[in-house]
Write a protein that holds these residues in place. Structure first.
Motif, PDB file in Angstrom:
ATOM      1  N   ASP A   1       0.964  -1.342   0.050  1.00  0.00           N
ATOM      2  CA  ASP A   1       0.190  -0.100  -0.145  1.00  0.00           C
ATOM      3  C   ASP A   1       0.903   1.320  -0.064  1.00  0.00           C
ATOM      4  OD1 ASP A   1      -2.403  -1.490   0.050  1.00  0.00           O
ATOM      5  OD2 ASP A   1      -2.228  -1.874   2.204  1.00  0.00           O
ATOM      6  N   LEU A   2       0.243   2.288  -0.118  1.00  0.00           N
ATOM      7  CA  LEU A   2       0.972   3.624   0.100  1.00  0.00           C
ATOM      8  C   LEU A   2       1.709   4.101   1.303  1.00  0.00           C
ATOM      9  CD1 LEU A   2      -1.874   5.785  -1.534  1.00  0.00           C
ATOM     10  CD2 LEU A   2       0.153   5.277  -2.629  1.00  0.00           C
ATOM     11  N   PRO A   3       2.733   4.629   1.181  1.00  0.00           N
ATOM     12  CA  PRO A   3       3.589   4.863   2.495  1.00  0.00           C
ATOM     13  C   PRO A   3       3.067   5.960   3.209  1.00  0.00           C
ATOM     14  CG  PRO A   3       4.924   5.478   0.549  1.00  0.00           C
ATOM     15  CD  PRO A   3       3.479   4.904   0.022  1.00  0.00           C
ATOM     16  N   LEU A   4       1.793   5.533   3.985  1.00  0.00           N
ATOM     17  CA  LEU A   4       1.291   6.884   4.668  1.00  0.00           C
ATOM     18  C   LEU A   4       2.076   7.323   5.813  1.00  0.00           C
ATOM     19  CD1 LEU A   4      -2.445   5.994   4.662  1.00  0.00           C
ATOM     20  CD2 LEU A   4      -1.376   7.003   2.926  1.00  0.00           C
ATOM     21  N   ASP A   5       2.803   6.428   6.474  1.00  0.00           N
ATOM     22  CA  ASP A   5       3.677   6.843   7.640  1.00  0.00           C
ATOM     23  C   ASP A   5       4.631   7.772   7.079  1.00  0.00           C
ATOM     24  OD1 ASP A   5       2.171   5.157   9.318  1.00  0.00           O
ATOM     25  OD2 ASP A   5       3.786   3.727   9.720  1.00  0.00           O
ATOM     26  N   ALA A   6       5.371   7.212   5.780  1.00  0.00           N
ATOM     27  CA  ALA A   6       6.385   8.328   5.401  1.00  0.00           C
ATOM     28  C   ALA A   6       5.761   9.660   4.899  1.00  0.00           C
ATOM     29  CB  ALA A   6       7.153   7.465   4.151  1.00  0.00           C
ATOM     30  N   MET A   7       4.705   9.572   4.440  1.00  0.00           N
ATOM     31  CA  MET A   7       4.174  10.939   3.906  1.00  0.00           C
ATOM     32  C   MET A   7       3.699  11.739   5.116  1.00  0.00           C
ATOM     33  SD  MET A   7       2.263   9.978  -0.036  1.00  0.00           S
ATOM     34  CE  MET A   7       1.334   8.609   0.732  1.00  0.00           C
ATOM     35  N   CYS A   8       3.363  11.000   5.813  1.00  0.00           N
ATOM     36  CA  CYS A   8       3.114  12.061   7.019  1.00  0.00           C
ATOM     37  C   CYS A   8       3.997  12.428   7.959  1.00  0.00           C
ATOM     38  CB  CYS A   8       1.893  11.233   8.239  1.00  0.00           C
ATOM     39  SG  CYS A   8       0.387  10.969   7.716  1.00  0.00           S
ATOM     40  N   ARG A   9       5.355  11.800   7.861  1.00  0.00           N
ATOM     41  CA  ARG A   9       6.514  12.314   8.353  1.00  0.00           C
ATOM     42  C   ARG A   9       7.085  13.415   7.569  1.00  0.00           C
ATOM     43  NH1 ARG A   9      10.584  10.104  11.665  1.00  0.00           N
ATOM     44  NH2 ARG A   9       8.736   9.234  12.791  1.00  0.00           N
ATOM     45  N   THR A  10       6.648  13.196   6.444  1.00  0.00           N
ATOM     46  CA  THR A  10       7.258  14.387   5.637  1.00  0.00           C
ATOM     47  C   THR A  10       6.358  15.603   5.921  1.00  0.00           C
ATOM     48  OG1 THR A  10       7.863  12.777   3.750  1.00  0.00           O
ATOM     49  CG2 THR A  10       7.374  15.087   3.260  1.00  0.00           C
ATOM     50  N   ILE A  11       5.150  15.594   5.895  1.00  0.00           N
ATOM     51  CA  ILE A  11       4.451  16.726   6.369  1.00  0.00           C
ATOM     52  C   ILE A  11       4.716  17.355   7.749  1.00  0.00           C
ATOM     53  CG2 ILE A  11       1.963  17.567   6.961  1.00  0.00           C
ATOM     54  CD1 ILE A  11       1.085  15.574   4.952  1.00  0.00           C
TER      55      ILE A  11
ATOM     56  N   ASP B   1      10.387  24.472  15.058  1.00  0.00           N
ATOM     57  CA  ASP B   1      10.679  23.444  16.063  1.00  0.00           C
ATOM     58  C   ASP B   1      11.497  22.360  15.403  1.00  0.00           C
ATOM     59  OD1 ASP B   1       8.696  25.004  17.523  1.00  0.00           O
ATOM     60  OD2 ASP B   1       7.368  23.221  17.938  1.00  0.00           O
ATOM     61  N   THR B   2      12.099  21.748  16.357  1.00  0.00           N
ATOM     62  CA  THR B   2      12.868  20.498  15.975  1.00  0.00           C
ATOM     63  C   THR B   2      12.113  19.259  15.468  1.00  0.00           C
ATOM     64  OG1 THR B   2      14.443  20.788  17.831  1.00  0.00           O
ATOM     65  CG2 THR B   2      14.673  18.687  17.131  1.00  0.00           C
ATOM     66  N   ALA B   3      12.396  18.744  14.298  1.00  0.00           N
ATOM     67  CA  ALA B   3      11.913  17.921  13.183  1.00  0.00           C
ATOM     68  C   ALA B   3      12.398  16.631  13.524  1.00  0.00           C
ATOM     69  CB  ALA B   3      11.798  18.419  12.014  1.00  0.00           C
ATOM     70  N   PRO B   4      11.733  15.477  13.442  1.00  0.00           N
ATOM     71  CA  PRO B   4      12.423  14.051  13.319  1.00  0.00           C
ATOM     72  C   PRO B   4      13.071  13.991  11.829  1.00  0.00           C
ATOM     73  CG  PRO B   4      10.151  13.976  13.002  1.00  0.00           C
ATOM     74  CD  PRO B   4      10.270  15.447  13.312  1.00  0.00           C
ATOM     75  N   GLU B   5      13.762  12.801  11.837  1.00  0.00           N
ATOM     76  CA  GLU B   5      14.314  12.520  10.664  1.00  0.00           C
ATOM     77  C   GLU B   5      13.159  11.856   9.726  1.00  0.00           C
ATOM     78  OE1 GLU B   5      17.594  12.722   9.409  1.00  0.00           O
ATOM     79  OE2 GLU B   5      17.856  14.095  11.261  1.00  0.00           O
ATOM     80  N   PRO B   6      13.465  11.770   8.333  1.00  0.00           N
ATOM     81  CA  PRO B   6      12.485  11.224   7.467  1.00  0.00           C
ATOM     82  C   PRO B   6      12.533   9.656   7.783  1.00  0.00           C
ATOM     83  CG  PRO B   6      13.716  12.651   6.376  1.00  0.00           C
ATOM     84  CD  PRO B   6      14.287  12.659   7.546  1.00  0.00           C
ATOM     85  N   LEU B   7      11.596   8.903   7.409  1.00  0.00           N
ATOM     86  CA  LEU B   7      11.265   7.424   7.602  1.00  0.00           C
ATOM     87  C   LEU B   7      12.125   6.679   6.703  1.00  0.00           C
ATOM     88  CD1 LEU B   7       7.756   6.642   8.493  1.00  0.00           C
ATOM     89  CD2 LEU B   7       9.697   6.808  10.043  1.00  0.00           C
ATOM     90  N   LYS B   8      12.848   5.770   7.101  1.00  0.00           N
ATOM     91  CA  LYS B   8      13.743   5.114   6.177  1.00  0.00           C
ATOM     92  C   LYS B   8      13.133   3.670   5.892  1.00  0.00           C
ATOM     93  CE  LYS B   8      17.815   7.342   7.692  1.00  0.00           C
ATOM     94  NZ  LYS B   8      17.845   8.272   6.434  1.00  0.00           N
ATOM     95  N   PRO B   9      13.397   3.020   4.711  1.00  0.00           N
ATOM     96  CA  PRO B   9      12.720   1.685   4.700  1.00  0.00           C
ATOM     97  C   PRO B   9      13.167   0.504   5.471  1.00  0.00           C
ATOM     98  CG  PRO B   9      13.732   2.846   2.302  1.00  0.00           C
ATOM     99  CD  PRO B   9      14.071   3.633   3.675  1.00  0.00           C
ATOM    100  N   ASP B  10      12.290  -0.207   5.895  1.00  0.00           N
ATOM    101  CA  ASP B  10      12.387  -1.263   6.604  1.00  0.00           C
ATOM    102  C   ASP B  10      12.454  -2.540   5.778  1.00  0.00           C
ATOM    103  OD1 ASP B  10      12.707  -3.167   8.717  1.00  0.00           O
ATOM    104  OD2 ASP B  10      10.548  -3.030   9.280  1.00  0.00           O
ATOM    105  N   ARG B  11      13.454  -3.101   5.418  1.00  0.00           N
ATOM    106  CA  ARG B  11      13.826  -4.243   4.680  1.00  0.00           C
ATOM    107  C   ARG B  11      13.067  -3.951   3.334  1.00  0.00           C
ATOM    108  NH1 ARG B  11      11.981  -9.438   8.440  1.00  0.00           N
ATOM    109  NH2 ARG B  11      10.238  -7.799   9.037  1.00  0.00           N
ATOM    110  N   ASP B  12      13.489  -3.066   2.654  1.00  0.00           N
ATOM    111  CA  ASP B  12      12.953  -2.562   1.365  1.00  0.00           C
ATOM    112  C   ASP B  12      11.521  -2.060   1.348  1.00  0.00           C
ATOM    113  OD1 ASP B  12      15.602  -2.985   0.336  1.00  0.00           O
ATOM    114  OD2 ASP B  12      14.752  -5.065  -0.198  1.00  0.00           O
ATOM    115  N   VAL B  13      10.765  -1.964   2.496  1.00  0.00           N
ATOM    116  CA  VAL B  13       9.475  -1.678   2.716  1.00  0.00           C
ATOM    117  C   VAL B  13       9.409  -0.228   3.222  1.00  0.00           C
ATOM    118  CG1 VAL B  13       7.042  -2.017   3.549  1.00  0.00           C
ATOM    119  CG2 VAL B  13       8.477  -4.044   2.777  1.00  0.00           C
ATOM    120  N   LEU B  14       8.636   0.729   2.524  1.00  0.00           N
ATOM    121  CA  LEU B  14       8.549   2.180   3.189  1.00  0.00           C
ATOM    122  C   LEU B  14       7.225   2.086   3.558  1.00  0.00           C
ATOM    123  CD1 LEU B  14       9.884   4.800   3.632  1.00  0.00           C
ATOM    124  CD2 LEU B  14       8.835   5.628   1.666  1.00  0.00           C
ATOM    125  N   TRP B  15       6.844   2.324   5.040  1.00  0.00           N
ATOM    126  CA  TRP B  15       5.637   2.219   5.595  1.00  0.00           C
ATOM    127  C   TRP B  15       4.765   3.798   5.539  1.00  0.00           C
ATOM    128  CZ3 TRP B  15       3.069  -2.169   6.234  1.00  0.00           C
ATOM    129  CH2 TRP B  15       3.743  -3.422   6.426  1.00  0.00           C
TER     130      TRP B  15
END
Length: 297
Positions: free
Chosen positions: A263-273, A283-297
């Motif tokens: 499915d769409l990587p909603l976690d990663a897109m919400c993290r981008t926002i 404010d301090t922002a977190p790091e972008p999400l990275k793929p977990d075993r070739d899967v971007l959530w």
């Protein structure tokens, strides 16, 4: 979403070994029956059956992919509108690095981050409250939590705060209208996502492809045994597997918000926002999400 061109073979094996085993056992039974007895296998127009089935599955997969891609377009619009909202909130209202007005700007931006996380959770049918409470106090979240649509409750509260800023003189009518247009675009994107989530493929597109594919796999070894002989289990299983794979592609893409690896990587897109909006208010922002075993959530 699997981001590599070639999925891991262990993942492929985990998804296909059950139907592959069932197909192989059935093919062995049919082959043994016709090879060890005097029975003659009927001549079946497998080419005609296979062509018709392939066209049917192709139409279904195209429809499923259109839903998946439309979901991606809508989330792309959500990312752009979120950036626009934060920029407009920070720049349209009078500049202030601290004080009540800055607190209002910061509150609106944090509310929107909570909104996109709530929307993500609603689409995936998981509890949005833990993510919402990361950005809203329990008092602020009480109103949205009392609504059936929590995300809509949050954005309604955001609109109310913007309207209050207009009444207090921090925005003129033109700037207020511009912000309202951005909120309308956000709401339209949410409505499109909910339409995809709440409207499955028509029943005919779900039931008949499954039925016809399984029937084809059942008759396939009967039509091949006279030609392939003892090699029928291998040839029939591989051919059947291809049709089952095409069938599964449609199932994987039909719901782009089902919280699976396809499915769409909603976690990663919400993290981008989240990153863009937090940085917009300093404010301090977190790091972008990275793929977990070739899967971007």
């Amino acid at each position: 979403m699997i981001i590599t061109a070639t999925p891991r073979y262990t993942r492929i094996l985990a998804e296909v070994w059950k139907p592959l085993l069932v197909l192989f056992v059935w093919d062995c039974v049919v082959t043994a029956f016709y090879m060890l007895t005097s029975a003659r296998a009927p001549s079946l127009p497998l080419t005609l059956f296979g062509t018709a089935l392939a066209l049917f599955l192709g139409f279904r997969d195209n429809s499923a992919y259109q839903r998946w891609w439309e979901g991606r377009i809508l989330w792309g619009a959500m990312i752009n509108c979120s950036r626009s909202l934060a920029r407009e909130i920070v720049t349209f209202m009078p500049y202030a690095a601290e004080g009540k007005l800055w607190d209002l700007k910061r509150t609106i931006v944090l509310r929107h981050i909570a909104y996109v996380h709530a929307l993500r959770c609603q689409l995936r049918r998981i509890d949005p409250k833990p993510d919402v409470l990361r950005f809203l106090s329990a008092e602020e979240a009480a109103g949205p939590f009392g609504r059936t649509n929590i995300a809509n409750g949050i954005i309604d509260g955001t609109a109310g705060r913007i309207a209050k800023a207009r009444r207090e003189g921090h925005l003129d009518t033109i700037l207020h209208s511009a912000l309202e247009r951005t909120l309308t675009d956000i709401t339209n994107a949410q409505g499109g996502m909910e339409r995809i989530k709440n409207t499955p493929l028509p029943n005919q597109y779900r039931f008949f492809p499954n039925l016809f594919t399984r029937l084809f796999c059942i008759v396939l070894p009967v039509g091949l045994v006279e030609t392939l002989g003892w090699a029928t289990p291998v040839g029939s299983t591989l051919a059947g597997l291809m049709f089952l794979a095409v069938l599964q592609i449609g199932d994987d893409l039909a719901d782009p918000f089902a919280n699976t690896i396809h499915d769409l990587p909603l976690d990663a897109m919400c993290r981008t926002i989240e990153i863009d909006l937090l940085q917009a208010i300093g404010d301090t922002a977190p790091e972008p999400l990275k793929p977990d075993r070739d899967v971007l959530w």
